[in-house]
Design an enzyme around this catalytic site. Structure first.
Site, PDB file in Angstrom:
ATOM      1  N   CYS A  47       0.823  -1.214   0.000  1.00 15.74           N
ATOM      2  CA  CYS A  47       0.000   0.000   0.000  1.00 15.74           C
ATOM      3  C   CYS A  47       0.856   1.264   0.000  1.00 15.74           C
ATOM      4  CB  CYS A  47      -0.878   0.039   1.244  1.00 15.74           C
ATOM      5  SG  CYS A  47      -2.119  -1.244   1.348  1.00 15.74           S
TER       6      CYS A  47
ATOM      7  N   GLU B 124       0.697   3.833   1.969  1.00 12.06           N
ATOM      8  CA  GLU B 124       1.159   4.252   3.300  1.00 12.06           C
ATOM      9  C   GLU B 124       2.448   3.532   3.664  1.00 12.06           C
ATOM     10  OE1 GLU B 124      -1.797   3.252   2.319  1.00 12.06           O
ATOM     11  OE2 GLU B 124      -3.415   4.014   3.573  1.00 12.06           O
TER      12      GLU B 124
ATOM     13  N   CYS C  83      -1.759  -1.112   7.342  1.00 12.23           N
ATOM     14  CA  CYS C  83      -1.022   0.164   7.277  1.00 12.23           C
ATOM     15  C   CYS C  83      -1.114   0.915   8.598  1.00 12.23           C
ATOM     16  CB  CYS C  83      -1.536   1.022   6.129  1.00 12.23           C
ATOM     17  SG  CYS C  83      -1.035   0.353   4.528  1.00 12.23           S
TER      18      CYS C  83
END
Ligand code: THU
Length: 139
Positions: free
Chosen positions: A61, A63, A99
């Site tokens: 991801c 993040e 995350c």
């Protein structure tokens, strides 16, 4: 512009940086292009975007690529003062659970986290996004 974490101008700047990062997304499988921007306590801004994989499960991801980028650039002592997450799909993009746990390692508990919603932006302190987080080093 170098704003202070939590200011509206600083938040707008961080969201803008997240949007720019999303343009670099490698998302051929979902076509969901996410960008994340972290303001560190030093004032530096670091960005990340999602990097997908044909095996799907190995996708990283936005993040998490941002956190990795921050550590690579500034070292293990970094602290995160503010986060912005957005996407180019006009959809909501709150940080996923994985995350949140990765951000927890480096973020100040009261750090504002701004994320896109279906019709705007929501800002929440990190501790409300991940209450009762798992911690080994602290607490
Ligand atoms: N994605 C992120 O980048 N951040 C999140 O917090 C949730 C999901 C990405 C992963 C994948 O590339 C795409 O969004 C669709 O799930």
């Amino acid at each position: 512009m170098e704003g202070k974490a939590g200011d509206q101008a600083a938040l707008d700047e961080l969201l803008q940086r997240a949007r720019e990062a999303a343009r670099h997304a490698y998302a051929p499988y979902s076509n969901f292009r996410v960008g994340a921007a972290l303001r560190l306590t030093s004032g530096a801004i670091v960005t990340g975007t999602n990097v997908e994989n044909a095996s799907y499960g190995l996708t990283v991801c936005a993040e998490r690529t941002a956190v990795a980028q921050a550590v690579v650039k500034f070292g293990p002592e970094i602290r995160i003062a503010e986060v912005a997450v957005t996407n180019l799909n006009h959809a909501a993009s709150p940080p996923c659970g994985a995350c949140r746990q990765v951000l927890a390692e480096f973020i100040e508990p009261d750090a504002p986290v701004a994320f896109a919603t279906a019709d705007g932006v929501r800002v929440m302190p990190f501790r409300e996004l991940l209450p009762e987080m798992f911690e080994k080093r602290r607490g």
